[in-house]
Design a protein around this motif. Structure first.
Motif, PDB file in Angstrom:
ATOM      1  N   GLN A   3       0.736  -1.128   0.084  1.00  0.00           N
ATOM      2  CA  GLN A   3       0.102  -0.065  -0.006  1.00  0.00           C
ATOM      3  C   GLN A   3       0.882   1.096   0.130  1.00  0.00           C
ATOM      4  O   GLN A   3       0.689   2.243  -0.729  1.00  0.00           O
ATOM      5  CB  GLN A   3      -1.001   0.045   1.247  1.00  0.00           C
ATOM      6  CG  GLN A   3      -2.146  -1.006   1.199  1.00  0.00           C
ATOM      7  CD  GLN A   3      -3.124  -0.961   2.374  1.00  0.00           C
ATOM      8  OE1 GLN A   3      -2.770  -0.767   3.429  1.00  0.00           O
ATOM      9  NE2 GLN A   3      -4.220  -1.207   2.041  1.00  0.00           N
ATOM     10  N   HIS A   4       1.869   1.346   0.602  1.00  0.00           N
ATOM     11  CA  HIS A   4       2.724   2.355   0.811  1.00  0.00           C
ATOM     12  C   HIS A   4       3.524   2.457  -0.623  1.00  0.00           C
ATOM     13  O   HIS A   4       3.795   3.742  -0.946  1.00  0.00           O
ATOM     14  CB  HIS A   4       3.784   2.124   1.897  1.00  0.00           C
ATOM     15  CG  HIS A   4       3.348   2.404   3.115  1.00  0.00           C
ATOM     16  ND1 HIS A   4       3.058   3.713   3.696  1.00  0.00           N
ATOM     17  CD2 HIS A   4       3.311   1.436   4.164  1.00  0.00           C
ATOM     18  CE1 HIS A   4       2.749   3.527   4.901  1.00  0.00           C
ATOM     19  NE2 HIS A   4       2.791   2.205   5.293  1.00  0.00           N
ATOM     20  N   GLU A   5       3.735   1.470  -1.540  1.00  0.00           N
ATOM     21  CA  GLU A   5       4.574   1.340  -2.567  1.00  0.00           C
ATOM     22  C   GLU A   5       3.437   1.880  -3.770  1.00  0.00           C
ATOM     23  O   GLU A   5       3.836   2.278  -4.654  1.00  0.00           O
ATOM     24  CB  GLU A   5       5.210   0.241  -3.139  1.00  0.00           C
ATOM     25  CG  GLU A   5       6.361  -0.298  -2.116  1.00  0.00           C
ATOM     26  CD  GLU A   5       6.732  -1.517  -2.416  1.00  0.00           C
ATOM     27  OE1 GLU A   5       6.235  -2.376  -3.511  1.00  0.00           O
ATOM     28  OE2 GLU A   5       7.683  -1.946  -1.683  1.00  0.00           O
ATOM     29  N   GLY A   6       2.303   1.489  -3.383  1.00  0.00           N
ATOM     30  CA  GLY A   6       1.198   1.790  -4.482  1.00  0.00           C
ATOM     31  C   GLY A   6       1.051   0.335  -5.264  1.00  0.00           C
ATOM     32  O   GLY A   6       2.033  -0.332  -5.280  1.00  0.00           O
ATOM     33  N   MET A   7      -0.463   0.138  -5.333  1.00  0.00           N
ATOM     34  CA  MET A   7      -0.533  -1.069  -5.865  1.00  0.00           C
ATOM     35  C   MET A   7      -2.036  -1.021  -6.815  1.00  0.00           C
ATOM     36  O   MET A   7      -2.816   0.006  -6.531  1.00  0.00           O
ATOM     37  CB  MET A   7      -0.852  -2.213  -5.122  1.00  0.00           C
ATOM     38  CG  MET A   7      -1.954  -2.029  -3.787  1.00  0.00           C
ATOM     39  SD  MET A   7      -1.952  -3.000  -2.457  1.00  0.00           S
ATOM     40  CE  MET A   7      -2.514  -4.469  -2.840  1.00  0.00           C
ATOM     41  N   LEU A   8      -2.340  -2.044  -7.540  1.00  0.00           N
ATOM     42  CA  LEU A   8      -3.551  -1.961  -8.473  1.00  0.00           C
ATOM     43  C   LEU A   8      -4.711  -2.585  -7.503  1.00  0.00           C
ATOM     44  O   LEU A   8      -4.498  -3.162  -6.434  1.00  0.00           O
ATOM     45  CB  LEU A   8      -3.536  -3.062  -9.570  1.00  0.00           C
ATOM     46  CG  LEU A   8      -2.229  -2.514 -10.564  1.00  0.00           C
ATOM     47  CD1 LEU A   8      -2.317  -3.821 -11.490  1.00  0.00           C
ATOM     48  CD2 LEU A   8      -2.516  -1.347 -11.220  1.00  0.00           C
ATOM     49  N   ALA A   9      -5.765  -2.208  -8.010  1.00  0.00           N
ATOM     50  CA  ALA A   9      -6.993  -2.455  -7.138  1.00  0.00           C
ATOM     51  C   ALA A   9      -7.363  -3.989  -7.319  1.00  0.00           C
ATOM     52  O   ALA A   9      -7.832  -4.769  -6.267  1.00  0.00           O
ATOM     53  CB  ALA A   9      -8.511  -1.929  -8.110  1.00  0.00           C
ATOM     54  N   VAL A  10      -7.096  -4.699  -8.348  1.00  0.00           N
ATOM     55  CA  VAL A  10      -6.930  -6.077  -8.452  1.00  0.00           C
ATOM     56  C   VAL A  10      -6.133  -6.787  -7.270  1.00  0.00           C
ATOM     57  O   VAL A  10      -6.609  -7.800  -6.683  1.00  0.00           O
ATOM     58  CB  VAL A  10      -6.434  -6.707  -9.930  1.00  0.00           C
ATOM     59  CG1 VAL A  10      -6.444  -8.145  -9.850  1.00  0.00           C
ATOM     60  CG2 VAL A  10      -7.387  -5.959 -10.915  1.00  0.00           C
ATOM     61  N   GLU A  11      -4.755  -6.163  -7.042  1.00  0.00           N
ATOM     62  CA  GLU A  11      -3.956  -6.880  -5.991  1.00  0.00           C
ATOM     63  C   GLU A  11      -4.561  -6.715  -4.655  1.00  0.00           C
ATOM     64  O   GLU A  11      -4.533  -7.551  -3.894  1.00  0.00           O
ATOM     65  CB  GLU A  11      -2.622  -6.129  -6.261  1.00  0.00           C
ATOM     66  CG  GLU A  11      -1.683  -6.730  -7.076  1.00  0.00           C
ATOM     67  CD  GLU A  11      -0.304  -6.107  -7.313  1.00  0.00           C
ATOM     68  OE1 GLU A  11       0.592  -6.738  -6.895  1.00  0.00           O
ATOM     69  OE2 GLU A  11      -0.315  -4.885  -7.396  1.00  0.00           O
ATOM     70  N   LEU A  12      -5.284  -5.458  -4.715  1.00  0.00           N
ATOM     71  CA  LEU A  12      -5.886  -5.220  -3.223  1.00  0.00           C
ATOM     72  C   LEU A  12      -7.216  -6.197  -2.870  1.00  0.00           C
ATOM     73  O   LEU A  12      -7.280  -6.741  -1.820  1.00  0.00           O
ATOM     74  CB  LEU A  12      -6.496  -3.826  -3.260  1.00  0.00           C
ATOM     75  CG  LEU A  12      -6.966  -3.329  -1.879  1.00  0.00           C
ATOM     76  CD1 LEU A  12      -6.217  -3.318  -0.780  1.00  0.00           C
ATOM     77  CD2 LEU A  12      -7.727  -1.972  -2.163  1.00  0.00           C
ATOM     78  N   GLY A  13      -7.843  -6.631  -4.106  1.00  0.00           N
ATOM     79  CA  GLY A  13      -8.891  -7.436  -4.119  1.00  0.00           C
ATOM     80  C   GLY A  13      -8.459  -8.920  -3.686  1.00  0.00           C
ATOM     81  O   GLY A  13      -8.952  -9.586  -2.593  1.00  0.00           O
ATOM     82  N   ARG A  14      -7.264  -9.392  -4.137  1.00  0.00           N
ATOM     83  CA  ARG A  14      -6.545 -10.533  -3.963  1.00  0.00           C
ATOM     84  C   ARG A  14      -5.955 -10.675  -2.256  1.00  0.00           C
ATOM     85  O   ARG A  14      -6.433 -11.588  -1.792  1.00  0.00           O
ATOM     86  CB  ARG A  14      -5.515 -10.762  -4.790  1.00  0.00           C
ATOM     87  CG  ARG A  14      -5.955 -11.103  -6.179  1.00  0.00           C
ATOM     88  CD  ARG A  14      -4.662 -11.623  -6.830  1.00  0.00           C
ATOM     89  NE  ARG A  14      -5.049 -11.636  -8.390  1.00  0.00           N
ATOM     90  CZ  ARG A  14      -4.018 -10.962  -9.149  1.00  0.00           C
ATOM     91  NH1 ARG A  14      -2.895 -10.516  -8.958  1.00  0.00           N
ATOM     92  NH2 ARG A  14      -4.495 -10.746 -10.512  1.00  0.00           N
ATOM     93  N   PHE A  15      -5.590  -9.500  -1.785  1.00  0.00           N
ATOM     94  CA  PHE A  15      -5.130  -9.394  -0.518  1.00  0.00           C
ATOM     95  C   PHE A  15      -6.275  -9.654   0.378  1.00  0.00           C
ATOM     96  O   PHE A  15      -6.210 -10.078   1.318  1.00  0.00           O
ATOM     97  CB  PHE A  15      -4.406  -8.132  -0.239  1.00  0.00           C
ATOM     98  CG  PHE A  15      -2.872  -8.385  -0.530  1.00  0.00           C
ATOM     99  CD1 PHE A  15      -1.948  -9.101   0.211  1.00  0.00           C
ATOM    100  CD2 PHE A  15      -2.248  -7.725  -1.685  1.00  0.00           C
ATOM    101  CE1 PHE A  15      -0.631  -9.188  -0.121  1.00  0.00           C
ATOM    102  CE2 PHE A  15      -1.102  -7.836  -2.114  1.00  0.00           C
ATOM    103  CZ  PHE A  15      -0.120  -8.401  -1.284  1.00  0.00           C
TER     104      PHE A  15
END
Length: 148
Positions: free
Chosen positions: A58-70
């Motif tokens: 999250q600090h580095e920045g991520m895609l919404a898809v990755e956030l959904g997987r997490f």
């Protein structure tokens, strides 16, 4: 009537076998409980690692898809932890029951062992008393015998 003992050896062997069997079942139940506890601990560690990785991403920045997987991974792991906690409580209850059964079997064996010891002691006292009476009688008969 003499307190003639009856043989408790066979009963004691059976009780000892039951105690040994109860002990084996208790040890097996403890092993299963420990296995579930380790699995629960591992799952908690895994969850914490996923959460830490999510914070870094999250600090580095991520895609919404990755956030959904997490999010899915965290939700799944929470469910897994919940089911493992339930399973752990069940296994703990089972091992407590096995422990109580082992204590009961141990007491049964110990009571019979003490009964056997008391019975043998009473029988020995009876035999010793009979022997003393017989020796007294022999001594009296020998004493009353005229000497030639």
């Amino acid at each position: 009537m003499p307190p003639k003992p009856f043989s408790l050896d066979i009963v004691l062997k059976v009780r000892k076998r039951k105690e040994d069997l109860a002990q084996q079942k208790f040890i097996q139940a403890l092993a299963v409980q420990k296995e579930v506890e380790n699995k629960l601990s591992t799952t908690r560690t895994k969850l914490q690692e996923v959460i830490d990785l999510l914070e870094i991403k999250q600090h580095e920045g991520m895609l919404a898809v990755e956030l959904g997987r997490f999010e899915e991974s965290i939700t799944y792991t929470h469910g897994e932890i919940k089911s493992l906690r339930k399973l752990f409580r069940e296994k703990k209850k089972i091992s407590e029951n096995k422990r109580n059964r082992l204590i009961e079997k141990s007491r049964d064996y110990k009571v019979l062992q003490e009964l056997k010891e008391r019975q043998n002691k009473a029988w020995k006292q009876y035999i010793d008393k009979k022997e003393a009476n017989m020796l007294d009688e022999i001594a009296i008969l020998h004493h009353e015998r005229p000497t030639a």
